[in-house]
Motif scaffolding. Structure first.
Motif, PDB file in Angstrom:
ATOM      1  N   ASP A 174      -9.241   9.078 -31.589  1.00  0.00           N
ATOM      2  CA  ASP A 174      -9.504   7.954 -32.647  1.00  0.00           C
ATOM      3  C   ASP A 174      -9.175   8.916 -33.906  1.00  0.00           C
ATOM      4  N   VAL A 196      -6.611  10.010 -22.978  1.00  0.00           N
ATOM      5  CA  VAL A 196      -6.517   9.003 -23.958  1.00  0.00           C
ATOM      6  C   VAL A 196      -6.201   9.558 -25.338  1.00  0.00           C
ATOM      7  N   SER A 203     -13.029  -0.557 -23.810  1.00  0.00           N
ATOM      8  CA  SER A 203     -11.635  -0.253 -23.514  1.00  0.00           C
ATOM      9  C   SER A 203     -11.660   1.021 -22.554  1.00  0.00           C
ATOM     10  N   GLY A 235     -13.668   2.571 -31.244  1.00  0.00           N
ATOM     11  CA  GLY A 235     -12.365   3.002 -31.643  1.00  0.00           C
ATOM     12  C   GLY A 235     -12.356   3.091 -33.003  1.00  0.00           C
ATOM     13  N   SER A 292      -2.477   5.830 -23.139  1.00  0.00           N
ATOM     14  CA  SER A 292      -3.309   6.612 -22.065  1.00  0.00           C
ATOM     15  C   SER A 292      -2.432   6.799 -21.048  1.00  0.00           C
ATOM     16  N   ASN A 343     -10.821   4.059 -23.208  1.00  0.00           N
ATOM     17  CA  ASN A 343     -11.501   5.159 -23.758  1.00  0.00           C
ATOM     18  C   ASN A 343     -12.567   5.418 -23.238  1.00  0.00           C
ATOM     19  N   TYR A 344     -13.591   4.536 -23.202  1.00  0.00           N
ATOM     20  CA  TYR A 344     -14.963   4.634 -23.171  1.00  0.00           C
ATOM     21  C   TYR A 344     -15.575   4.134 -21.566  1.00  0.00           C
ATOM     22  N   SER A 352     -16.682   6.135 -32.390  1.00  0.00           N
ATOM     23  CA  SER A 352     -15.426   6.749 -31.895  1.00  0.00           C
ATOM     24  C   SER A 352     -16.054   7.862 -31.131  1.00  0.00           C
ATOM     25  N   ARG A 353     -15.221   8.160 -29.918  1.00  0.00           N
ATOM     26  CA  ARG A 353     -15.859   9.297 -29.280  1.00  0.00           C
ATOM     27  C   ARG A 353     -15.715  10.743 -30.116  1.00  0.00           C
ATOM     28  N   VAL A 374     -10.492  11.994 -20.345  1.00  0.00           N
ATOM     29  CA  VAL A 374     -11.551  11.081 -19.519  1.00  0.00           C
ATOM     30  C   VAL A 374     -11.397  11.348 -18.352  1.00  0.00           C
TER      31      VAL A 374
END
Length: 249
Positions: free
Chosen positions: A60, A57, A236, A214, A19, A238-239, A178-179, A52
């Motif tokens: 995934d 980041v 994490s 993830g 990241s 990422n979120y 996962s995003r 983000v």
């Protein structure tokens, strides 16, 4: 430095660190905020990274959850977290709700905590239907084909029945979140059930312990923003900027 060179170096830095913040990129390149923002927007749009709040980041990308455990194995995994999530999810049911409860170990952990007798319940899980019935709730078990490993009712008959309903709330399990790929599960037949029931729920919730974030499984049944996620702890980096995550208290 040329734009393509700078963008390639941004990706190299991101792969090295996992990241990176916009401020770190500004300092590294001596570039303006608008330049870095344009680079991140472009790389996000191409899928090379996920933008983000305040930086970026890695996306995934690996499909790593193909195997489907049998229900007895699932129940033993992350049991404390699932009970925490289940208790919180059950508290969201209010009088006269029309509720869909998906098959799965996480959704199963809701049932001991459900108290709302005026609500009506629909499920595609044999065990869930039996437990709800024993507790005196009004419950409908949809018809179709039984999948042994997950104790779920699947198939065309089940889909046709679900298409007739509009639920006030729906509670779903997911093998992975996962995003980039959303909510995924290994079996296309189960994915089809989840997709229809989630789409027909005014307030859909996905119950997932933090180990699911993830990761990606084989079949997507909804986009990341299509439901509110109930989990047991802060996810994490990422979120952390996602607005559809509730932490079970």
């Amino acid at each position: 430095m040329l734009t393509k060179q700078r963008q390639a170096e941004i990706l190299a830095l991101l792969k090295e660190r996992g990241s990176i913040t916009a401020q770190e990129l500004k300092d590294h390149f001596g570039a303006s905020e608008s330049t870095i923002r344009r680079d991140l927007n472009y790389l996000h749009d191409t899928g090379a990274l996920i933008k983000v709040f305040g930086g970026a980041v890695l996306p995934d990308t690996n499909v790593d959850r193909i195997h489907e455990d049998i229900m007895s194995e699932k129940k033993a995994l992350h049991a404390e977290a699932k009970h925490q999530i289940g208790r919180y999810a059950a508290s969201l049911i209010v009088p006269d709700d029309f509720v869909f409860i998906d098959a799965g170990s996480s959704t199963g952990c809701m049932i001991p905590f459900i108290t709302e007798k005026s609500a009506k319940y629909v499920t595609n899980a044999v065990a869930h239907a039996l437990a709800l019935s024993e507790m005196g709730f009004k419950v409908t078990l949809i018809g179709g084909d039984l999948k042994y490993s997950t104790e779920a009712i699947i198939g065309n008959e089940a889909i046709l029945q679900l298409q007739k309903y509009t639920f006030t709330k729906g509670f779903f399990g997911s093998n992975a979140i996962s995003r980039s790929k959303g909510f995924t599960t290994p079996d296309p037949n189960e994915a089809a059930i989840k997709e229809v029931a989630l789409r027909n729920s005014r307030e859909p919730f996905v119950l997932c312990d933090d180990s699911k974030f993830g990761h990606i499984s084989a079949v997507r049944f909804a986009d990341f923003t299509a439901a509110t996620i109930i989990t047991n702890r802060e996810p994490s980096i990422n979120y952390q900027d996602a607005h559809n995550i509730l932490i079970a208290k």
